[in-house]
Scaffold this motif. Structure first.
Motif, PDB file in Angstrom:
ATOM      1  N   ILE A 126     -49.178  26.362 149.162  1.00  0.00           N
ATOM      2  CA  ILE A 126     -50.259  27.332 149.357  1.00  0.00           C
ATOM      3  C   ILE A 126     -51.412  26.746 150.171  1.00  0.00           C
ATOM      4  O   ILE A 126     -51.988  27.425 151.030  1.00  0.00           O
ATOM      5  CB  ILE A 126     -50.760  27.831 147.987  1.00  0.00           C
ATOM      6  N   CYS A 127     -51.741  25.488 149.926  1.00  0.00           N
ATOM      7  CA  CYS A 127     -52.900  24.882 150.592  1.00  0.00           C
ATOM      8  C   CYS A 127     -52.551  24.192 151.909  1.00  0.00           C
ATOM      9  O   CYS A 127     -53.412  24.060 152.782  1.00  0.00           O
ATOM     10  CB  CYS A 127     -53.576  23.883 149.650  1.00  0.00           C
ATOM     11  N   HIS A 128     -51.303  23.737 152.048  1.00  0.00           N
ATOM     12  CA  HIS A 128     -50.886  23.053 153.279  1.00  0.00           C
ATOM     13  C   HIS A 128     -49.513  23.575 153.734  1.00  0.00           C
ATOM     14  O   HIS A 128     -48.546  22.802 153.822  1.00  0.00           O
ATOM     15  CB  HIS A 128     -50.820  21.531 153.056  1.00  0.00           C
ATOM     16  N   PRO A 129     -49.409  24.859 154.005  1.00  0.00           N
ATOM     17  CA  PRO A 129     -48.097  25.448 154.321  1.00  0.00           C
ATOM     18  C   PRO A 129     -47.447  24.871 155.577  1.00  0.00           C
ATOM     19  O   PRO A 129     -46.221  24.774 155.651  1.00  0.00           O
ATOM     20  CB  PRO A 129     -48.409  26.940 154.484  1.00  0.00           C
ATOM     21  N   LEU A 130     -48.251  24.472 156.566  1.00  0.00           N
ATOM     22  CA  LEU A 130     -47.688  23.953 157.813  1.00  0.00           C
ATOM     23  C   LEU A 130     -47.038  22.582 157.617  1.00  0.00           C
ATOM     24  O   LEU A 130     -46.130  22.202 158.372  1.00  0.00           O
ATOM     25  CB  LEU A 130     -48.770  23.878 158.897  1.00  0.00           C
ATOM     26  N   ASN A 131     -47.491  21.846 156.634  1.00  0.00           N
ATOM     27  CA  ASN A 131     -46.941  20.508 156.363  1.00  0.00           C
ATOM     28  C   ASN A 131     -45.991  20.500 155.167  1.00  0.00           C
ATOM     29  O   ASN A 131     -45.618  19.430 154.686  1.00  0.00           O
ATOM     30  CB  ASN A 131     -48.079  19.505 156.097  1.00  0.00           C
ATOM     31  N   TYR A 132     -45.613  21.703 154.713  1.00  0.00           N
ATOM     32  CA  TYR A 132     -44.832  21.786 153.471  1.00  0.00           C
ATOM     33  C   TYR A 132     -43.509  21.042 153.556  1.00  0.00           C
ATOM     34  O   TYR A 132     -43.168  20.245 152.686  1.00  0.00           O
ATOM     35  CB  TYR A 132     -44.576  23.262 153.123  1.00  0.00           C
ATOM     36  N   MET A 133     -42.734  21.255 154.594  1.00  0.00           N
ATOM     37  CA  MET A 133     -41.416  20.635 154.693  1.00  0.00           C
ATOM     38  C   MET A 133     -41.502  19.135 154.978  1.00  0.00           C
ATOM     39  O   MET A 133     -40.502  18.421 154.827  1.00  0.00           O
ATOM     40  CB  MET A 133     -40.580  21.325 155.774  1.00  0.00           C
ATOM     41  N   VAL A 134     -42.664  18.670 155.367  1.00  0.00           N
ATOM     42  CA  VAL A 134     -42.855  17.218 155.548  1.00  0.00           C
ATOM     43  C   VAL A 134     -43.225  16.573 154.220  1.00  0.00           C
ATOM     44  O   VAL A 134     -42.615  15.579 153.802  1.00  0.00           O
ATOM     45  CB  VAL A 134     -43.952  16.945 156.605  1.00  0.00           C
ATOM     46  N   LEU A 135     -44.221  17.168 153.549  1.00  0.00           N
ATOM     47  CA  LEU A 135     -44.668  16.609 152.268  1.00  0.00           C
ATOM     48  C   LEU A 135     -43.663  16.847 151.152  1.00  0.00           C
ATOM     49  O   LEU A 135     -43.579  16.061 150.205  1.00  0.00           O
ATOM     50  CB  LEU A 135     -46.025  17.216 151.891  1.00  0.00           C
ATOM     51  N   MET A 136     -42.920  17.948 151.230  1.00  0.00           N
ATOM     52  CA  MET A 136     -41.930  18.276 150.199  1.00  0.00           C
ATOM     53  C   MET A 136     -40.523  18.257 150.793  1.00  0.00           C
ATOM     54  O   MET A 136     -39.750  19.193 150.655  1.00  0.00           O
ATOM     55  CB  MET A 136     -42.232  19.656 149.595  1.00  0.00           C
ATOM     56  N   SER A 137     -40.207  17.171 151.462  1.00  0.00           N
ATOM     57  CA  SER A 137     -38.869  17.011 152.016  1.00  0.00           C
ATOM     58  C   SER A 137     -37.847  16.872 150.886  1.00  0.00           C
ATOM     59  O   SER A 137     -38.201  16.659 149.722  1.00  0.00           O
ATOM     60  CB  SER A 137     -38.810  15.773 152.911  1.00  0.00           C
ATOM     61  N   ARG A 138     -36.573  16.979 151.249  1.00  0.00           N
ATOM     62  CA  ARG A 138     -35.516  16.851 150.238  1.00  0.00           C
ATOM     63  C   ARG A 138     -35.576  15.480 149.568  1.00  0.00           C
ATOM     64  O   ARG A 138     -35.381  15.352 148.364  1.00  0.00           O
ATOM     65  CB  ARG A 138     -34.152  17.076 150.901  1.00  0.00           C
ATOM     66  N   ARG A 139     -35.851  14.461 150.362  1.00  0.00           N
ATOM     67  CA  ARG A 139     -35.962  13.101 149.810  1.00  0.00           C
ATOM     68  C   ARG A 139     -37.119  12.997 148.828  1.00  0.00           C
ATOM     69  O   ARG A 139     -36.990  12.385 147.767  1.00  0.00           O
ATOM     70  CB  ARG A 139     -36.144  12.105 150.958  1.00  0.00           C
ATOM     71  N   ALA A 140     -38.269  13.598 149.191  1.00  0.00           N
ATOM     72  CA  ALA A 140     -39.430  13.573 148.307  1.00  0.00           C
ATOM     73  C   ALA A 140     -39.134  14.303 146.997  1.00  0.00           C
ATOM     74  O   ALA A 140     -39.541  13.859 145.916  1.00  0.00           O
ATOM     75  CB  ALA A 140     -40.635  14.197 149.006  1.00  0.00           C
ATOM     76  N   CYS A 141     -38.422  15.426 147.077  1.00  0.00           N
ATOM     77  CA  CYS A 141     -38.082  16.192 145.872  1.00  0.00           C
ATOM     78  C   CYS A 141     -37.191  15.379 144.931  1.00  0.00           C
ATOM     79  O   CYS A 141     -37.437  15.323 143.724  1.00  0.00           O
ATOM     80  CB  CYS A 141     -37.373  17.482 146.258  1.00  0.00           C
ATOM     81  N   TRP A 142     -36.157  14.753 145.498  1.00  0.00           N
ATOM     82  CA  TRP A 142     -35.262  13.969 144.645  1.00  0.00           C
ATOM     83  C   TRP A 142     -35.965  12.738 144.084  1.00  0.00           C
ATOM     84  O   TRP A 142     -35.647  12.282 142.977  1.00  0.00           O
ATOM     85  CB  TRP A 142     -34.011  13.562 145.422  1.00  0.00           C
ATOM     86  N   LEU A 143     -36.950  12.213 144.815  1.00  0.00           N
ATOM     87  CA  LEU A 143     -37.745  11.099 144.297  1.00  0.00           C
ATOM     88  C   LEU A 143     -38.564  11.559 143.093  1.00  0.00           C
ATOM     89  O   LEU A 143     -38.683  10.836 142.091  1.00  0.00           O
ATOM     90  CB  LEU A 143     -38.665  10.550 145.394  1.00  0.00           C
TER      91      LEU A 143
END
Length: 316
Positions: A126-143
């Motif tokens: 909601i606050c950083h939608p343009l950077n969402y897939m960078v900050l919440m990458s698949r690797r970050a999610c599994w981490l």
């Protein structure tokens, strides 16, 4: 008071909540229905997230892990409680008690941390939608998922080993639904006051640190939502966040009562009610809270049903 050697096969007696109930058969039927609802709803949500490619995004990956934790959590406690009532047998071995405690603490702790990561996910979306897939990458999610499981299991292992090393007295009755630290320490013959303080500090840390992340995330989300120009965007953000906040409120309210409030404020009856709430009721309600107001999940369900109907009735 005389001690007993728990390694010789003398376990504990789980008194649970059914025996002291005024209508045990009705309560048993209610718990059985809630357990079946938890299995069905969490299993269905997991299946939809797995098979529908449109749900292969960070938010639903984390939601799938929440459903898995809820499904396992309720299965650690509920089947034994239901079968014990039917078989009129409330015993649990020393090893079984230790295993149940370890699994319950692991799953509860992992869910505690995961809810904080889910709040961070909503903050980024909601606050950083343009950077969402960078900050919440698949690797970050599994981490995030791995961190939740590993930290929770390490904490649970330490607490389980230390709790079960105490000598216990002949009064083997645990006036509780499951093997948990507070009711077990009441049976210890040795002085457990220092360890009770350690459990309290650990509980406060494990609960308040993730809760502070959740509060900070939603404070920033609320600030951003209030400044959105689109009413539709505001409504969508608030619907998504309200579902998560409802789950957070139920989970943290019960956990705070069990592990943060002083033991002097606890009673066996209250503890049992709270335990039923977070081990049986909450796992049954969580997937309904997330799915009924979620257009993506309901859309995935309709697509799955349509596909099933076409496969079974190709002439329709």
């Amino acid at each position: 008071m005389e001690h007993w050697n728990s390694t010789l096969g003398r376990g504990f007696i789980l008194m649970g909540i059914l025996k002291d109930s005024g209508s045990p058969e009705l309560l048993w039927a209610t718990l059985a229905i809630l357990y079946m609802l938890a299995l069905t709803s969490n299993g269905l949500l997991l299946l939809l997230i797995t098979v529908d490619a449109r749900l292969h995004v960070p938010m639903y990956l984390l939601l799938g892990q929440l459903s898995l934790m809820d499904l396992l959590f309720t299965s650690v406690v509920t089947p034994k409680a239901l079968m014990d009532f039917l078989l009129r047998q409330n015993t649990i071995s020393f090893g079984g008690c230790a295993l149940q405690m370890f699994l319950a603490l692991t799953l509860g702790g992992a869910e505690d941390l995961l809810l904080a990561f889910m709040a961070y996910d909503r903050y980024v979306a909601i606050c950083h939608p343009l950077n969402y897939m960078v900050l919440m990458s698949r690797r970050a999610c599994w981490l995030m998922v791995a961190t939740s499981w590993i930290l929770a299991s390490l904490s649970a292992l330490g607490h389980t080993l230390y709790t079960m090393h105490y000598p216990f007295c002949k009064a083997r009755m645990i006036r509780h639904l499951l093997c948990e630290i507070p009711p077990l320490l009441k049976l210890a013959c040795a002085d457990a006051s220092r360890y009770e303080l350690t459990v309290y500090v650990t509980g406060v840390t494990f609960l308040l640190l993730p809760l502070s992340v959740i509060v900070a995330s939603y404070a920033l989300i609320l600030f951003t939502v209030l400044h959105m120009p689109s009413n539709e965007g505001r409504q969508k953000a608030l619907v998504t966040c309200s579902s998560h906040l409802t789950v957070v409120g139920m989970f943290y309210g019960a956990a705070t009562f069990m592990y943060v409030l002083p033991t002097s404020l606890h009673s066996p009856k209250q503890d049992n009610i709270i335990s039923v709430f977070y081990t049986i009721v909450t796992p049954a309600l969580n997937p309904l809270i997330y799915s009924l107001r979620n257009k993506e999940v309901m859309g995935a369900l309709r697509r799955a049903l349509r596909k099933y109907m076409l496969q079974t009735h190709p002439n329709l």
